[in-house]
Design a protein around this motif. Structure first.
Motif, PDB file in Angstrom:
ATOM      1  N   TRP A  12       0.817  -1.212   0.000  1.00 54.50           N
ATOM      2  CA  TRP A  12       0.000   0.000   0.000  1.00 54.50           C
ATOM      3  C   TRP A  12       0.846   1.255   0.000  1.00 54.50           C
ATOM      4  O   TRP A  12       0.382   2.325  -0.364  1.00 54.50           O
ATOM      5  CB  TRP A  12      -0.936   0.001   1.198  1.00 54.50           C
ATOM      6  CG  TRP A  12      -2.072  -0.970   1.051  1.00 54.50           C
ATOM      7  CD1 TRP A  12      -2.291  -1.833   0.010  1.00 54.50           C
ATOM      8  CD2 TRP A  12      -3.131  -1.174   1.961  1.00 54.50           C
ATOM      9  NE1 TRP A  12      -3.415  -2.562   0.242  1.00 54.50           N
ATOM     10  CE2 TRP A  12      -3.958  -2.178   1.437  1.00 54.50           C
ATOM     11  CE3 TRP A  12      -3.453  -0.621   3.193  1.00 54.50           C
ATOM     12  CZ2 TRP A  12      -5.098  -2.626   2.083  1.00 54.50           C
ATOM     13  CZ3 TRP A  12      -4.589  -1.062   3.830  1.00 54.50           C
ATOM     14  CH2 TRP A  12      -5.404  -2.046   3.279  1.00 54.50           C
ATOM     15  N   SER A  13       2.108   1.146   0.404  1.00 54.80           N
ATOM     16  CA  SER A  13       2.980   2.321   0.449  1.00 54.80           C
ATOM     17  C   SER A  13       3.733   2.556  -0.862  1.00 54.80           C
ATOM     18  O   SER A  13       4.416   3.565  -1.011  1.00 54.80           O
ATOM     19  CB  SER A  13       3.974   2.191   1.602  1.00 54.80           C
ATOM     20  OG  SER A  13       4.828   1.086   1.386  1.00 54.80           O
ATOM     21  N   THR A  14       3.606   1.643  -1.818  1.00 56.56           N
ATOM     22  CA  THR A  14       4.295   1.794  -3.102  1.00 56.56           C
ATOM     23  C   THR A  14       3.696   2.966  -3.874  1.00 56.56           C
ATOM     24  O   THR A  14       2.478   3.107  -3.961  1.00 56.56           O
ATOM     25  CB  THR A  14       4.182   0.503  -3.938  1.00 56.56           C
ATOM     26  OG1 THR A  14       4.754  -0.574  -3.200  1.00 56.56           O
ATOM     27  CG2 THR A  14       4.905   0.628  -5.264  1.00 56.56           C
ATOM     28  N   THR A  15       4.568   3.801  -4.443  1.00 51.61           N
ATOM     29  CA  THR A  15       4.106   4.977  -5.188  1.00 51.61           C
ATOM     30  C   THR A  15       4.168   4.727  -6.694  1.00 51.61           C
ATOM     31  O   THR A  15       4.856   3.816  -7.161  1.00 51.61           O
ATOM     32  CB  THR A  15       4.982   6.206  -4.869  1.00 51.61           C
ATOM     33  OG1 THR A  15       6.305   5.973  -5.377  1.00 51.61           O
ATOM     34  CG2 THR A  15       5.035   6.477  -3.378  1.00 51.61           C
ATOM     35  N   GLU A  16       3.460   5.574  -7.438  1.00 52.77           N
ATOM     36  CA  GLU A  16       3.505   5.482  -8.898  1.00 52.77           C
ATOM     37  C   GLU A  16       4.921   5.705  -9.406  1.00 52.77           C
ATOM     38  O   GLU A  16       5.343   5.072 -10.372  1.00 52.77           O
ATOM     39  CB  GLU A  16       2.532   6.482  -9.532  1.00 52.77           C
ATOM     40  CG  GLU A  16       1.088   6.083  -9.352  1.00 52.77           C
ATOM     41  CD  GLU A  16       0.106   6.982 -10.096  1.00 52.77           C
ATOM     42  OE1 GLU A  16       0.536   7.923 -10.803  1.00 52.77           O
ATOM     43  OE2 GLU A  16      -1.112   6.735  -9.964  1.00 52.77           O
ATOM     44  N   ASP A  17       5.674   6.587  -8.765  1.00 56.54           N
ATOM     45  CA  ASP A  17       7.048   6.851  -9.186  1.00 56.54           C
ATOM     46  C   ASP A  17       7.928   5.607  -9.021  1.00 56.54           C
ATOM     47  O   ASP A  17       8.783   5.332  -9.861  1.00 56.54           O
ATOM     48  CB  ASP A  17       7.643   8.022  -8.404  1.00 56.54           C
ATOM     49  CG  ASP A  17       7.057   9.372  -8.831  1.00 56.54           C
ATOM     50  OD1 ASP A  17       6.510   9.461  -9.947  1.00 56.54           O
ATOM     51  OD2 ASP A  17       7.150  10.319  -8.032  1.00 56.54           O
ATOM     52  N   VAL A  29       7.806   3.935 -20.415  1.00 60.32           N
ATOM     53  CA  VAL A  29       6.570   3.809 -19.647  1.00 60.32           C
ATOM     54  C   VAL A  29       5.667   4.967 -20.045  1.00 60.32           C
ATOM     55  O   VAL A  29       6.013   6.134 -19.853  1.00 60.32           O
ATOM     56  CB  VAL A  29       6.854   3.831 -18.133  1.00 60.32           C
ATOM     57  CG1 VAL A  29       5.552   3.817 -17.347  1.00 60.32           C
ATOM     58  CG2 VAL A  29       7.741   2.665 -17.745  1.00 60.32           C
ATOM     59  N   LEU A  30       4.508   4.648 -20.619  1.00 59.81           N
ATOM     60  CA  LEU A  30       3.589   5.685 -21.083  1.00 59.81           C
ATOM     61  C   LEU A  30       2.679   6.188 -19.965  1.00 59.81           C
ATOM     62  O   LEU A  30       2.340   7.368 -19.922  1.00 59.81           O
ATOM     63  CB  LEU A  30       2.759   5.151 -22.250  1.00 59.81           C
ATOM     64  CG  LEU A  30       3.585   4.605 -23.422  1.00 59.81           C
ATOM     65  CD1 LEU A  30       2.697   3.955 -24.451  1.00 59.81           C
ATOM     66  CD2 LEU A  30       4.410   5.718 -24.050  1.00 59.81           C
ATOM     67  N   SER A  31       2.278   5.282 -19.063  1.00 62.61           N
ATOM     68  CA  SER A  31       1.449   5.708 -17.934  1.00 62.61           C
ATOM     69  C   SER A  31       1.500   4.662 -16.823  1.00 62.61           C
ATOM     70  O   SER A  31       1.771   3.491 -17.066  1.00 62.61           O
ATOM     71  CB  SER A  31      -0.004   5.934 -18.360  1.00 62.61           C
ATOM     72  OG  SER A  31      -0.625   4.710 -18.703  1.00 62.61           O
ATOM     73  N   VAL A  32       1.233   5.139 -15.608  1.00 63.05           N
ATOM     74  CA  VAL A  32       1.131   4.276 -14.426  1.00 63.05           C
ATOM     75  C   VAL A  32      -0.125   4.706 -13.685  1.00 63.05           C
ATOM     76  O   VAL A  32      -0.333   5.897 -13.439  1.00 63.05           O
ATOM     77  CB  VAL A  32       2.346   4.435 -13.489  1.00 63.05           C
ATOM     78  CG1 VAL A  32       2.154   3.611 -12.215  1.00 63.05           C
ATOM     79  CG2 VAL A  32       3.629   4.040 -14.196  1.00 63.05           C
ATOM     80  N   LYS A  33      -0.967   3.739 -13.345  1.00 60.61           N
ATOM     81  CA  LYS A  33      -2.198   4.036 -12.598  1.00 60.61           C
ATOM     82  C   LYS A  33      -2.357   3.009 -11.490  1.00 60.61           C
ATOM     83  O   LYS A  33      -2.564   1.824 -11.757  1.00 60.61           O
ATOM     84  CB  LYS A  33      -3.415   4.001 -13.538  1.00 60.61           C
ATOM     85  CG  LYS A  33      -4.740   4.198 -12.837  1.00 60.61           C
ATOM     86  CD  LYS A  33      -4.870   5.584 -12.259  1.00 60.61           C
ATOM     87  CE  LYS A  33      -6.255   5.754 -11.623  1.00 60.61           C
ATOM     88  NZ  LYS A  33      -6.300   6.845 -10.702  1.00 60.61           N
ATOM     89  N   LEU A  34      -2.205   3.465 -10.232  1.00 58.19           N
ATOM     90  CA  LEU A  34      -2.434   2.601  -9.083  1.00 58.19           C
ATOM     91  C   LEU A  34      -3.878   2.805  -8.640  1.00 58.19           C
ATOM     92  O   LEU A  34      -4.336   3.935  -8.490  1.00 58.19           O
ATOM     93  CB  LEU A  34      -1.461   2.928  -7.951  1.00 58.19           C
ATOM     94  CG  LEU A  34       0.025   2.778  -8.299  1.00 58.19           C
ATOM     95  CD1 LEU A  34       0.881   3.038  -7.067  1.00 58.19           C
ATOM     96  CD2 LEU A  34       0.329   1.409  -8.873  1.00 58.19           C
ATOM     97  N   VAL A  49       0.287  -0.564 -15.777  1.00 55.66           N
ATOM     98  CA  VAL A  49       1.392   0.162 -16.401  1.00 55.66           C
ATOM     99  C   VAL A  49       1.234   0.005 -17.904  1.00 55.66           C
ATOM    100  O   VAL A  49       1.113  -1.110 -18.407  1.00 55.66           O
ATOM    101  CB  VAL A  49       2.760  -0.409 -15.961  1.00 55.66           C
ATOM    102  CG1 VAL A  49       3.891   0.272 -16.707  1.00 55.66           C
ATOM    103  CG2 VAL A  49       2.944  -0.275 -14.460  1.00 55.66           C
ATOM    104  N   GLU A  50       1.207   1.116 -18.607  1.00 56.06           N
ATOM    105  CA  GLU A  50       1.163   1.084 -20.070  1.00 56.06           C
ATOM    106  C   GLU A  50       2.575   1.322 -20.584  1.00 56.06           C
ATOM    107  O   GLU A  50       3.215   2.307 -20.207  1.00 56.06           O
ATOM    108  CB  GLU A  50       0.207   2.145 -20.607  1.00 56.06           C
ATOM    109  CG  GLU A  50       0.046   2.060 -22.110  1.00 56.06           C
ATOM    110  CD  GLU A  50      -0.912   3.114 -22.662  1.00 56.06           C
ATOM    111  OE1 GLU A  50      -1.110   3.122 -23.888  1.00 56.06           O
ATOM    112  OE2 GLU A  50      -1.435   3.927 -21.880  1.00 56.06           O
ATOM    113  N   MET A  51       3.053   0.387 -21.415  1.00 58.61           N
ATOM    114  CA  MET A  51       4.420   0.456 -21.946  1.00 58.61           C
ATOM    115  C   MET A  51       4.415   0.237 -23.446  1.00 58.61           C
ATOM    116  O   MET A  51       3.473  -0.332 -23.999  1.00 58.61           O
ATOM    117  CB  MET A  51       5.288  -0.650 -21.336  1.00 58.61           C
ATOM    118  CG  MET A  51       5.580  -0.518 -19.886  1.00 58.61           C
ATOM    119  SD  MET A  51       6.780  -1.758 -19.368  1.00 58.61           S
ATOM    120  CE  MET A  51       8.278  -1.145 -20.156  1.00 58.61           C
TER     121      MET A  51
END
Length: 87
Positions: A12-17, A29-34, A49-51
């Motif tokens: 739960w502490s993992t960030t998009e970055d 990496v085109l996009s990241v959505k958590l 993750v869109e790649m």
């Protein structure tokens, strides 16, 4: 072309970055959505993750089952969302 990858078992502490940095080693990496809970706003432990196509397969092979933020993450090509009836 691009591929959408499912990333599960995230802390739960993992960030998009952090997710972006892990996947960026294998291609653009085109996009990241958590995904967050609608009611509480807390992370639900998975995302997408869109790649670019070139790096997506390498990322799945390299990162599936690897440690990210203290958890062994699950990575695979995302399946299209199925329509579910609303009650």
């Amino acid at each position: 072309m691009s591929k959408n990858l499912y990333v599960g078992n995230l802390s739960w502490s993992t960030t998009e970055d952090e997710v972006r940095a892990a996947f960026a080693e294998f291609g653009e990496v085109l996009s990241v959505k958590l995904i967050e809970d609608r009611e509480t706003g807390r992370p639900r432990g998975f995302g997408f993750v869109e790649m670019d196509d070139n790096g997506a397969g390498d990322a799945v092979d390299a990162l599936d089952g690897k440690d990210l933020g203290g958890r062994n993450i699950k990575v695979n090509v995302a399946k299209p969302r199925e329509e579910r009836p609303r009650w």
